[in-house]
Design an enzyme around this catalytic site. Structure first.
Site, PDB file in Angstrom:
ATOM      1  N   GLU A  92      20.535  18.563  43.156  1.00  0.00           N
ATOM      2  CA  GLU A  92      20.293  17.022  43.806  1.00  0.00           C
ATOM      3  C   GLU A  92      20.923  16.712  42.435  1.00  0.00           C
ATOM      4  OE1 GLU A  92      17.156  16.301  47.034  1.00  0.00           O
ATOM      5  OE2 GLU A  92      16.286  15.779  45.286  1.00  0.00           O
ATOM      6  N   HIS A 113      21.449  45.485  41.411  1.00  0.00           N
ATOM      7  CA  HIS A 113      21.010  45.764  42.491  1.00  0.00           C
ATOM      8  C   HIS A 113      21.896  45.365  44.327  1.00  0.00           C
ATOM      9  CE1 HIS A 113      19.745  49.310  41.098  1.00  0.00           C
ATOM     10  NE2 HIS A 113      18.945  48.808  40.572  1.00  0.00           N
ATOM     11  N   LYS A 128      19.651  12.569  56.992  1.00  0.00           N
ATOM     12  CA  LYS A 128      18.460  12.454  57.779  1.00  0.00           C
ATOM     13  C   LYS A 128      19.085  11.069  58.830  1.00  0.00           C
ATOM     14  CE  LYS A 128      15.614  12.609  53.125  1.00  0.00           C
ATOM     15  NZ  LYS A 128      14.474  11.979  52.499  1.00  0.00           N
TER      16      LYS A 128
END
Length: 540
Positions: free
Chosen positions: A351, A382, A506
């Site tokens: 950000e 793994h 937004k």
């Protein structure tokens, strides 16, 4: 400043890369004192940079970028409270959140250190009341569970730190964290709660954040159903600066803890946003947490650049992303308690430095912003280590480990922590030096399998060790990466302290909400979004 890529320092580094890129770590480690030369100490951290792709000439040329970019002046300006966030005309003063009480820092006529410690004092009093049982819920029960409702910096930081420091939760108070507007997040937490002993901390600077307020209202409705309307004041507190909205919600503004415009959300875990953390680990350890931040701040502010760990790590990130073409950066803590650290760093770094224009608005000409990711060891071994070892992409990695665990268990003649750290050291060794075809063939491996088993090595890693994961060490680790972000932003000449890329989504979500819910006809302006919303409405 001039675009860094147009400077002589950048050209010198480009020329150096052309000559250096074929150099291997096996060759570099022929220098006997290499490990000692490139190992540094900072705020309780032991940092080994020797398994990185650099030599003295590389380091000299990387450090020249700090001169060209005016890094010294920008560091001083940040600590002095100058408005480095030019697009929002704000100071960048997260470092003030961990200043000692006696510090002298005034910004825009305000005594910043005094303001910070006034809020810390209120937080300390509140946390002490919770932990001692003096703060009681509406029905007279002590608080045993805190639910922090926030998103982004109001969630990732305290959630990560609370898990990391769970060994310091000694008062019988635990915390849950709710961030996602997906109802499953809140519902799964509420299922196991006893309303009478639960406190909700609603963290939103403006008290208007859509996701946070949706969750807070749903939590409020749940509490009112259980205990009644009058219970809200004893079971909700706010981390906010909007007293009017907080009061409208039903929270007593005496139980509102504020912070300041000069604190970005992703830099706020050591502000009032850390209230849940302080309640869980206690004020004393929270202050030690702040002390670790401050120790790293002082290292960053005062240490000469050639021994300055945040600066050196930041420069290596620029080296790999802009010259070697690395696009990602793995953070691999060999500590289950740090299992959320990489997720926290994703917001902090991406950000901040995920920008494509300079501070003056002109397009950048270099790469910016590394993609951070990772998982704790040994789980990652793994899962994705195969790609780091033998894949075609260069993935620089930070390995974080500790000499002493908070808990240990036997593993045969050894301990599980020793087994963990054996893997830790083995991975950085193999990533650096690998195993070539000649060495594999000498072991009698079938010729047709030799190439499959070659480990090329030359994968750069930084090793960060500390004696133990304590509040102070966690604070130092966070501050280390905060300052890495700042340095890289200065080199690239971008604003690391705004986040305009978050805003449009937004706005669009708010615009689309009536159509998604069926209140309005679907007309988003593009056929794909229209058809997707229609499918959603038809199938919900």
């Amino acid at each position: 400043m001039a675009d860094i890529s147009t400077t002589q320092a950048w050209q010198d580094l480009t020329d150096h890369y052309s000559n250096f890129q074929a150099t291997t770590l096996r060759e570099l480690f022929k220098e006997e004192n290499r490990a000692e030369k490139y190992t540094f100490s900072a705020a309780g951290l032991h940092v080994d940079l020797s398994k990185n792709l650099l030599d003295d000439a590389t380091l000299t040329k990387l450090l020249a970028l700090t001169e060209e970019s005016g890094l010294r002046e920008r560091i001083d300006a940040m600590f002095a409270g100058e408005h480095l966030n030019n697009t929002e005309d704000r100071a960048v003063l997260h470092t003030a959140l961990r200043l000692p009480a006696e510090a002298d820092l005034s910004v825009d006529g305000q005594d910043v250190a005094a303001d910070v410690h006034e809020v810390l004092g209120r937080m300390r009093d509140f946390a002490t009341a919770l932990r001692s049982g003096n703060w009681l819920g509406y029905t007279g029960h002590t608080i045993k569970k805190i639910v922090n409702i926030g998103i982004g910096g109001s969630d990732l930081g305290p959630a990560m730190a609370t898990k990391a420091l769970r060994a310091y939760a000694t008062a019988g108070i635990s915390a849950e964290f709710v961030s996602n507007v997906d109802p499953a997040d809140l519902v799964s937490v509420l299922e196991d709660l006893d309303a009478e002993s639960t406190l909700f901390v609603v963290a939103s600077k403006t008290f208007t954040t859509q996701e946070t307020l949706s969750n807070a209202r749903a939590a409020r409705a749940w509490l009112v159903e259980k205990l009644g309307e009058e219970a809200v004041a004893k079971h909700f507190v706010a981390v906010s600066t909007n007293a009017e909205k907080v009061a409208e919600f039903g929270i007593d503004t005496d139980n509102m803890f504020g912070f300041w415009d000069w604190v970005g959300g992703r830099y706020s875990v050591d502000s009032a946003v850390g209230l849940s953390l302080m309640a869980v680990i206690g004020p004393r350890d929270f202050m030690r947490f702040l002390g670790g931040f401050h120790a790293m701040d002082e290292h960053f502010r005062t240490t000469k650049f050639e021994e300055n760990v945040p600066i050196l790590m930041a420069l290596l990130g620029v080296w790999y992303s802009d010259f070697y073409g690395a696009e990602t950066h793995a953070v691999l803590p060999y500590s289950e308690d740090l299992s959320r650290f990489a997720a926290y760093l994703q917001q902090l770094t991406m950000e901040s430095n995920g920008k494509s224009v300079h501070r003056d608005g002109s397009p950048v000409s270099t790469g910016t912003g590394e993609i951070y990711w990772g998982e704790p060891g040994t789980n990652g071994q793994h899962a994705f280590f195969q790609l780091i070892h033998q894949g075609t992409r260069l993935v620089p990695a930070d390995f974080i480990g500790f000499a002493r665990p908070k808990q240990d268990l036997p593993a045969g003649e050894r301990t599980m922590h020793d087994l963990l750290m054996s893997n830790f050291f083995a991975q950085t060794k193999v990533l650096a030096f690998g195993k070539n075809a000649e060495e594999i063939a000498a072991e009698g491996v079938a010729p047709e399998l030799v190439n499959h088993k070659v480990m090329p090595g030359n994968r750069p890693t930084t090793t960060i060790l500390a004696e133990e994961l304590t509040p102070s060490i966690l604070g130092a680790l966070i501050a280390l990466y905060e300052h890495i972000v700042m340095v890289q932003g200065v080199i690239w000449d971008i604003n690391s302290f705004d986040q305009w890329g978050v805003e449009l989504g937004k706005q669009q979500a708010n615009d689309l909400a009536p159509a998604v819910s069926g209140e309005e006809d679907v007309d988003s302006g593009d056929s794909s979004t229209d058809s997707l919303i229609k499918w959603y409405r038809a199938n919900r």
